[in-house]
Motif scaffolding. Structure first.
Motif, short mmCIF file in Angstrom:
data_model
loop_
_atom_site.label_atom_id
_atom_site.label_comp_id
_atom_site.label_asym_id
_atom_site.label_seq_id
_atom_site.Cartn_x
_atom_site.Cartn_y
_atom_site.Cartn_z
N SER A 18 6.62 -7.35 17.01
CA SER A 18 7.96 -6.87 16.72
C SER A 18 8.05 -6.33 15.29
O SER A 18 8.67 -5.29 15.05
CB SER A 18 9.00 -7.97 16.94
N TYR A 22 9.15 -2.46 14.42
CA TYR A 22 10.29 -2.09 13.60
C TYR A 22 9.87 -1.43 12.29
O TYR A 22 10.57 -0.56 11.77
CB TYR A 22 11.24 -3.28 13.40
N PHE A 27 11.83 0.28 9.20
CA PHE A 27 12.37 -0.95 8.62
C PHE A 27 11.35 -1.55 7.66
O PHE A 27 10.14 -1.42 7.86
CB PHE A 27 12.69 -1.97 9.72
#
Length: 123
Positions: A18, A22, A27
């Motif tokens: 994850s 991202y 991010f």
């Protein structure tokens, strides 16, 4: 009603996968501890939390006393005051902050569709 910084807390199956996903979306890690299976990531004004094995569902999260960079604010609505306002409006509390306490505390509510909302004050 000022609820503070907003983020979405995502329950994830594999925090490393994850995190990479991202990061590919732009991010960057803002905080957390991947060894403890949680991270906070930010892309411009968007903040998400990745939590492996901590929650059953994704959670809308508000942090009174923080801005979107997790910096403490000089002036903010204390969580106990927010809780009292919501209770006066008939909002059902799933968990409650101790109204006789000071400083960090949290409460949990649900929207009409069962989406959990965590209001979590760290200061």
């Amino acid at each position: 009603m000022k609820l503070g910084a907003f983020s979405v807390s995502l329950t994830v199956k594999d925090i490393n996968k994850s995190k990479t996903f991202y990061e590919d979306l732009g991010f960057q890690v803002l905080g957390g501890d991947i060894a403890q299976n949680w991270l906070i990531l930010k892309n411009e004004g968007c903040v998400i939390g990745l939590f492996q094995g901590m929650f059953e569902k994704n959670i809308l999260t508000f942090n009174p006393g923080w801005n979107q960079n997790a910096d403490s604010l000089d002036s903010f609505s204390d969580i106990r005051d927010l809780q009292k306002q919501l209770k006066a409006k008939g909002v059902k509390m799933l968990t409650e902050a101790d109204e006789s306490s000071e400083g960090p505390a949290s409460f949990t509510i649900e929207d009409p569709d069962g989406n959990p909302i965590l209001v979590d004050q760290h200061v």
